[in-house]
Scaffold this motif. Structure first.
Motif, PDB file in Angstrom:
ATOM      1  N   TYR A  82       0.212  -9.423   7.745  1.00  0.00           N
ATOM      2  CA  TYR A  82       1.304  -8.760   7.020  1.00  0.00           C
ATOM      3  C   TYR A  82       1.945  -9.666   5.976  1.00  0.00           C
ATOM      4  CZ  TYR A  82       4.821  -5.179   6.196  1.00  0.00           C
ATOM      5  OH  TYR A  82       5.586  -4.203   5.611  1.00  0.00           O
TER       6      TYR A  82
ATOM      7  N   ASP B 260       0.386 -10.669   0.951  1.00  0.00           N
ATOM      8  CA  ASP B 260       0.986 -10.649  -0.386  1.00  0.00           C
ATOM      9  C   ASP B 260       1.139 -12.066  -0.932  1.00  0.00           C
ATOM     10  OD1 ASP B 260       3.092 -10.671  -2.458  1.00  0.00           O
ATOM     11  OD2 ASP B 260       3.386  -8.570  -1.944  1.00  0.00           O
TER      12      ASP B 260
ATOM     13  N   LYS C  59      -1.944   0.191   5.721  1.00  0.00           N
ATOM     14  CA  LYS C  59      -2.011  -1.176   5.218  1.00  0.00           C
ATOM     15  C   LYS C  59      -1.247  -1.242   3.901  1.00  0.00           C
ATOM     16  CE  LYS C  59      -6.280  -0.371   2.607  1.00  0.00           C
ATOM     17  NZ  LYS C  59      -7.653  -0.832   2.323  1.00  0.00           N
ATOM     18  N   GLN C  60      -1.109  -2.422   3.371  1.00  0.00           N
ATOM     19  CA  GLN C  60      -0.433  -2.585   2.087  1.00  0.00           C
ATOM     20  C   GLN C  60      -1.438  -2.289   0.970  1.00  0.00           C
ATOM     21  OE1 GLN C  60       1.027  -6.586   3.079  1.00  0.00           O
ATOM     22  NE2 GLN C  60       3.101  -5.817   2.792  1.00  0.00           N
TER      23      GLN C  60
ATOM     24  N   SER D 242       4.823   1.312   0.380  1.00  0.00           N
ATOM     25  CA  SER D 242       4.275   0.079   0.950  1.00  0.00           C
ATOM     26  C   SER D 242       4.853  -1.172   0.314  1.00  0.00           C
ATOM     27  CB  SER D 242       2.740   0.063   0.875  1.00  0.00           C
ATOM     28  OG  SER D 242       2.281  -0.060  -0.455  1.00  0.00           O
ATOM     29  N   TYR D 243       5.053  -1.177  -1.008  1.00  0.00           N
ATOM     30  CA  TYR D 243       5.620  -2.394  -1.580  1.00  0.00           C
ATOM     31  C   TYR D 243       7.147  -2.395  -1.563  1.00  0.00           C
ATOM     32  CZ  TYR D 243       5.473   0.330  -6.036  1.00  0.00           C
ATOM     33  OH  TYR D 243       5.595   1.277  -7.013  1.00  0.00           O
TER      34      TYR D 243
ATOM     35  N   ALA E  15       8.145  -4.247   1.664  1.00  0.00           N
ATOM     36  CA  ALA E  15       7.679  -5.628   1.719  1.00  0.00           C
ATOM     37  C   ALA E  15       8.598  -6.446   0.831  1.00  0.00           C
ATOM     38  CB  ALA E  15       6.227  -5.736   1.242  1.00  0.00           C
TER      39      ALA E  15
ATOM     40  N   ALA F 218       4.895  -7.706  -4.225  1.00  0.00           N
ATOM     41  CA  ALA F 218       5.651  -6.471  -4.013  1.00  0.00           C
ATOM     42  C   ALA F 218       6.900  -6.439  -4.879  1.00  0.00           C
ATOM     43  CB  ALA F 218       6.031  -6.337  -2.540  1.00  0.00           C
TER      44      ALA F 218
END
Length: 337
Positions: free
Chosen positions: A80, A83, A103-104, A311-312, A315, A320
């Motif tokens: 996780y 990024d 998932k990202q 998703s971003y 994060a 992101a």
């Protein structure tokens, strides 16, 4: 690092036979495990081979204590936290995946997925040199991951700060110089975006909400939220509604009694699952817009409610945050470039 290859061979049969599973413990950064200080100098262990004597491992302090890690790891798993690897130009060997969350997607990685609710054998097979984990990994899971490869758990006091997290991960990987350049570019972008947003909306108040698609409840993200707090309210200097500013929690379910008092001029909203292209999510948002409780909130009254990709926005990492800034300029300052 030779001892880890030998240990992996032994643990492969043990873990496969036991069918041990690892489950995710909620959203990253929500757990509170007391960290161990990281200000102690790293110790280096010298290992000799036939050709030369060189430093192959070193001892560092993580969220659970001391851990011996490779000096120059090449096969990286950062569950996780991929990024940060992407920002540093590193491709992880696997990507975090949860069937309930996904998932990202925004990272656009073409690597195998590691289902954190499934069998840890999938991670073992990938042969990581190091596993980087964080708040979603408790002591039992940490011990299990450590049987696969040296595991570093990022201390909780580091996690809310994207710069500190990037700097720490880069130091673990021997990429501190790269991190300095990434952060210089990142900070320059923030200065530019901050000026444009200030010119566009001034002191108007903005808040981030999450619609929980199962029960239609709404979470409000406060100024201390790991995902948005540092970027929106510290770096970019945006103003939060009074309720969000007073929150001590990262996010809470917003009670209906508070909604009429929510003095938000702009609302960023994301679904808890799926995308806004899904009919159920779109329908829920339309119902929210016509709800008498929400109709008098300034953002709803003036059409300043902005659905975004979840998703971003869920994060708090470098890549992101860059995408969030793209969204903010597009939505709040469309005339700027």
């Amino acid at each position: 690092m030779g001892k880890w290859r030998l240990m992996k061979a032994g643990w492969m049969s043990l873990i496969t036979a036991a069918m041990i599973t690892v489950t995710a413990c909620g959203q990253a950064g929500d757990q509170t495990v007391a960290p161990v200080g990281t200000d102690q100098p790293a110790q280096t262990t010298t290992v000799s081979n036939e050709a030369t004597s060189q430093a192959e491992t070193r001892v560092v302090n993580d969220g659970f204590g001391e851990v011996e890690i490779p000096t120059n790891p090449k096969r990286i798993s950062a569950l996780y936290r991929e990024d940060y690897l992407v920002a540093l130009g590193v491709t992880p060997i696997v990507q975090y995946y949860n069937p309930m969350w996904g998932k990202q997607e925004y990272l656009k990685l073409d690597v195998p997925l590691f289902d954190v609710t499934g069998n840890i054998e999938a991670l073992l097979v990938s042969e990581p040199d190091i596993i980087i984990a964080a708040g979603e990994v408790d002591a039992a899971q940490y011990e299990l991951y450590s049987k696969v490869a040296p595991t570093f758990r990022i201390p909780d006091d580091i996690l809310p700060d994207s710069r500190k997290t990037l700097t720490l991960i880069a130091e673990l990987l021997g990429l501190s110089d790269k991190a300095e350049q990434v952060l210089a570019d990142y900070d320059a972008r923030i200065v530019d975006v901050k000026a444009k947003l200030n010119a566009a909306i001034g002191d108007e108040k903005l808040v981030v909400l999450r619609m929980n698609v199962v029960d239609k409840s709404i979470n409000i993200f406060g100024i201390h939220n790991t995902f948005v707090g540092q970027l929106l309210y510290e770096d970019l200097g945006l103003k939060a509604p009074g309720f969000a500013e007073a929150m001590t929690e990262g996010n809470i379910v917003l009670s209906k009694e508070v909604v009429p008092e929510l003095d938000a001029d702009h609302i960023i909203i994301l679904p808890s699952n799926g995308t806004w292209d899904e009919e159920s999510n779109t329908k829920a948002l339309e119902e929210m817009k016509t709800d008498p409780l929400w109709k008098n909130v300034p953002a709803f009254k003036n059409g300043h409610v902005y659905p975004v990709e979840r998703s971003y926005w869920q994060a708090g990492a470098i890549t992101a945050n860059g995408l969030k800034m793209d969204d903010l300029l597009r939505l709040l300052a469309p005339g700027s470039k």
